[in-house]
Design a protein around this motif. Structure first.
Motif, PDB file in Angstrom:
ATOM      1  N   GLN A 210       0.834  -1.204   0.000  1.00  8.26           N
ATOM      2  CA  GLN A 210       0.000   0.000   0.000  1.00  8.26           C
ATOM      3  C   GLN A 210       0.867   1.251   0.000  1.00  8.26           C
ATOM      4  O   GLN A 210       0.605   2.209  -0.732  1.00  8.26           O
ATOM      5  CB  GLN A 210      -0.923   0.003   1.224  1.00  8.26           C
ATOM      6  N   TYR A 211       1.880   1.243   0.847  1.00  7.14           N
ATOM      7  CA  TYR A 211       2.780   2.388   0.937  1.00  7.14           C
ATOM      8  C   TYR A 211       3.501   2.622  -0.389  1.00  7.14           C
ATOM      9  O   TYR A 211       3.635   3.771  -0.847  1.00  7.14           O
ATOM     10  CB  TYR A 211       3.791   2.144   2.061  1.00  7.14           C
ATOM     11  N   ILE A 212       3.954   1.555  -1.027  1.00  4.99           N
ATOM     12  CA  ILE A 212       4.651   1.681  -2.314  1.00  4.99           C
ATOM     13  C   ILE A 212       3.736   2.317  -3.352  1.00  4.99           C
ATOM     14  O   ILE A 212       4.156   3.185  -4.129  1.00  4.99           O
ATOM     15  CB  ILE A 212       5.143   0.298  -2.790  1.00  4.99           C
ATOM     16  N   ASN A 224       0.862  14.188   2.259  1.00  7.52           N
ATOM     17  CA  ASN A 224       1.402  13.537   3.454  1.00  7.52           C
ATOM     18  C   ASN A 224       0.776  12.173   3.740  1.00  7.52           C
ATOM     19  O   ASN A 224       0.994  11.612   4.806  1.00  7.52           O
ATOM     20  CB  ASN A 224       1.211  14.447   4.673  1.00  7.52           C
ATOM     21  N   GLU A 225      -0.007  11.662   2.804  1.00  6.25           N
ATOM     22  CA  GLU A 225      -0.699  10.391   3.063  1.00  6.25           C
ATOM     23  C   GLU A 225       0.272   9.225   3.183  1.00  6.25           C
ATOM     24  O   GLU A 225       0.101   8.340   4.015  1.00  6.25           O
ATOM     25  CB  GLU A 225      -1.717  10.116   1.962  1.00  6.25           C
ATOM     26  N   ALA A 226       1.314   9.225   2.352  1.00  9.45           N
ATOM     27  CA  ALA A 226       2.305   8.151   2.415  1.00  9.45           C
ATOM     28  C   ALA A 226       3.043   8.170   3.750  1.00  9.45           C
ATOM     29  O   ALA A 226       3.276   7.116   4.363  1.00  9.45           O
ATOM     30  CB  ALA A 226       3.299   8.280   1.266  1.00  9.45           C
ATOM     31  N   ALA A 228       1.922   9.423   6.609  1.00  5.24           N
ATOM     32  CA  ALA A 228       0.979   9.013   7.654  1.00  5.24           C
ATOM     33  C   ALA A 228       0.796   7.496   7.657  1.00  5.24           C
ATOM     34  O   ALA A 228       0.721   6.864   8.719  1.00  5.24           O
ATOM     35  CB  ALA A 228      -0.358   9.717   7.444  1.00  5.24           C
ATOM     36  N   HIS A 229       0.739   6.929   6.478  1.00  7.56           N
ATOM     37  CA  HIS A 229       0.594   5.465   6.366  1.00  7.56           C
ATOM     38  C   HIS A 229       1.818   4.760   6.949  1.00  7.56           C
ATOM     39  O   HIS A 229       1.685   3.768   7.673  1.00  7.56           O
ATOM     40  CB  HIS A 229       0.404   5.089   4.891  1.00  7.56           C
ATOM     41  N   ALA A 230       3.008   5.286   6.632  1.00 12.82           N
ATOM     42  CA  ALA A 230       4.238   4.671   7.143  1.00 12.82           C
ATOM     43  C   ALA A 230       4.309   4.760   8.658  1.00 12.82           C
ATOM     44  O   ALA A 230       4.719   3.805   9.333  1.00 12.82           O
ATOM     45  CB  ALA A 230       5.448   5.343   6.506  1.00 12.82           C
ATOM     46  N   ARG A 231       3.945   5.909   9.226  1.00 13.55           N
ATOM     47  CA  ARG A 231       3.988   6.060  10.678  1.00 13.55           C
ATOM     48  C   ARG A 231       3.015   5.105  11.377  1.00 13.55           C
ATOM     49  O   ARG A 231       3.314   4.567  12.440  1.00 13.55           O
ATOM     50  CB  ARG A 231       3.645   7.502  11.059  1.00 13.55           C
ATOM     51  N   LYS A 232       1.884   4.872  10.760  1.00 14.92           N
ATOM     52  CA  LYS A 232       0.843   4.066  11.405  1.00 14.92           C
ATOM     53  C   LYS A 232       1.076   2.571  11.236  1.00 14.92           C
ATOM     54  O   LYS A 232       0.879   1.793  12.192  1.00 14.92           O
ATOM     55  CB  LYS A 232      -0.525   4.447  10.841  1.00 14.92           C
TER      56      LYS A 232
END
Length: 452
Positions: A210-212, A224-226, A228-232
């Motif tokens: 998903q992140y990729i 900043n969605e990527a 935020a996804h990585a942090r979560k």
């Protein structure tokens, strides 16, 4: 006695192949129960907490009568939803119990048979073959054909079409570039906890993909969605998957257009990752349900080929050579067999593989190859290459004739059988006759065969 032993059924070995037949419904029953328990625990806790808060607010005067009624309506609606879910779980449990009962009845029929020559065994083994074919079709995504075959043969309760259809649907969505269905499966009910028990990295790899995709298409997502996804979803696993998390962080500086210039990151944008994810999901799904990783048809076929295979089966096809001496040896056995009848048939006529002595004119290569193929299934054109990679059978009991003698034409028979046939044919003393070709040879031209 040898023929009787060869045709006798070994029920335990037969059931080794049929373990998934009983195990899968059992695993599905466990999964169904855990899911129902999880729903009751979750919604029960919600209702208890809400009821406690509503009662406290009502007593303290912080909630009006209308607020209390709305809260009660919410709790009632929640419990009605639980009831509907439990009804569905109960229906699924009844369906699985019917499957389990039908399978137990099917396997119990085997114990009423004592040999493969029983007429009922042919019907039973045909049903098992149909099951293996349906399993093969389902594992390769031919769901409609598998369902049609199961309905035609009347074995719907003996196969698991619904389970494999769900797996096939999720696998297909992954191959089409979507992780949503696979993530829903990972987080549904008690599956998330079960994945943690087996240390599966499936959910993390789905989140990673998903992140990729967020990094690959920044114009279609918020800036900043990527991050935020990585942090979560990724950073909490930095100690478990440090390499993947570091590469995820570095990927922000490597746009898809420049990835080929950085080999260590080029594979992250590769389309082949979807196939890898689909294979990972399939393997994880099979592990959770205790399913073998390969079709049962492959297991049965390799077992049957191994039961018939001898070192001589590939000797005439470039797979090795045999000595022309009168002493014969085989390689150490390395596999067990489930088909004692097939073993008996294969070894009752060892003459088809016996080498011709140098003192006689040997048959041509083509003739010997055709002769061997006519009596040995593994030497046939259709099965020879297929059996090349399987191990040799383990024979705990020899079915070769006692006191074996080699004729000049390359055939071998037991001494007692040659003497009896010579007596019945009225031959002179010191002569024997080939049981198949009718050729007559002097006993001085025969050689004794030793098999070690």
């Amino acid at each position: 006695m040898g023929d009787h032993d060869g045709s006798k059924l070994d029920h335990e070995n037969h059931l080794l192949l049929d373990q998934p037949l009983l195990r899968l419904p059992f695993e599905l029953l466990r999964k169904n129960f855990r899911s129902a328990h999880w729903e009751v625990e979750r919604d029960g806790s919600y209702v208890k907490n809400t009821l406690k808060e509503t009662a406290t607010s009502s007593v303290n005067g912080r909630a009006s009568q209308d607020d209390v009624l709305r809260s009660l309506d919410t709790m009632l609606a929640r419990m009605r939803g639980v009831k509907r879910k439990l009804t569905a779980f109960a229906d699924e449990e009844d369906r699985l119990h019917r499957h389990e009962e039908a399978r137990l009845r099917h396997l119990s029929e085997l114990y009423s048979m004592h040999g493969v020559d029983d007429v009922k065994y042919e019907v039973w083994s045909r049903t098992r073959l149909d099951r293996l074919l349906v399993d093969y079709l389902l594992r390769h995504g031919y769901n409609d054909s598998a369902r049609a075959l199961a309905e035609e043969r009347g074995i719907e309760l003996l196969v698991d079409v619904e389970t494999f259809e769900q797996m096939s649907r999720i696998r297909k969505s992954l191959l089409n570039g979507s992780v949503n269905e696979a993530l829903a499966w990972c987080t549904a009910g008690d599956t998330k906890k079960e994945l943690r028990k087996i240390n599966s990295n499936l959910e993390f790899m789905l989140r990673y993909q998903q992140y990729i995709e967020l990094v690959r298409n920044p114009s279609q997502n918020k800036p900043n969605e990527a991050l935020a996804h990585a942090r979560k979803y990724l950073l909490p696993y930095k100690d478990i998957y440090p390499k993947e998390v570091r590469r995820a962080c570095g990927l922000l500086a490597i746009p898809p257009g420049t990835a080929p210039l950085v080999p260590s990151y080029a594979d992250l944008y590769s389309a082949s990752r979807w196939s890898t994810l689909a294979d990972l999901f399939t393997a994880t799904h099979n592990d959770l349900l205790s399913l073998p990783s390969i079709p049962l048809l492959h297991i049965a076929l390799s077992s049957g080929l191994s039961a018939l295979k001898t070192p001589a089966c590939h000797a005439n096809r470039g797979g090795g050579s045999r000595s022309s001496s009168s002493s014969s040896s085989t390689e150490p056995p390395s596999s067990s067999s489930e088909e004692p009848q097939s073993q008996s048939q294969h070894h009752q006529e060892p003459q088809r593989h016996a080498p011709a002595p140098s003192s006689a004119a040997p048959p041509s290569h083509a003739t010997s190859l055709s002769l061997a193929a006519s009596v040995c299934p593994i030497c046939s054109t259709e099965l020879n290459e297929l059996a090349r990679a399987v191990p040799y059978a383990f024979h705990s009991k020899s079915h070769v004739e006692h006191d074996l003698l080699l004729l000049p034409n390359g055939r071998a028979y037991g001494k007692a059988r040659l003497d009896e046939y010579a007596r019945k044919a009225g031959l002179l003393d010191g002569q024997v006759k080939d049981l198949r070709t009718g050729e007559v040879f002097g006993v001085d031209r025969l050689k004794k065969v030793y098999i070690t």
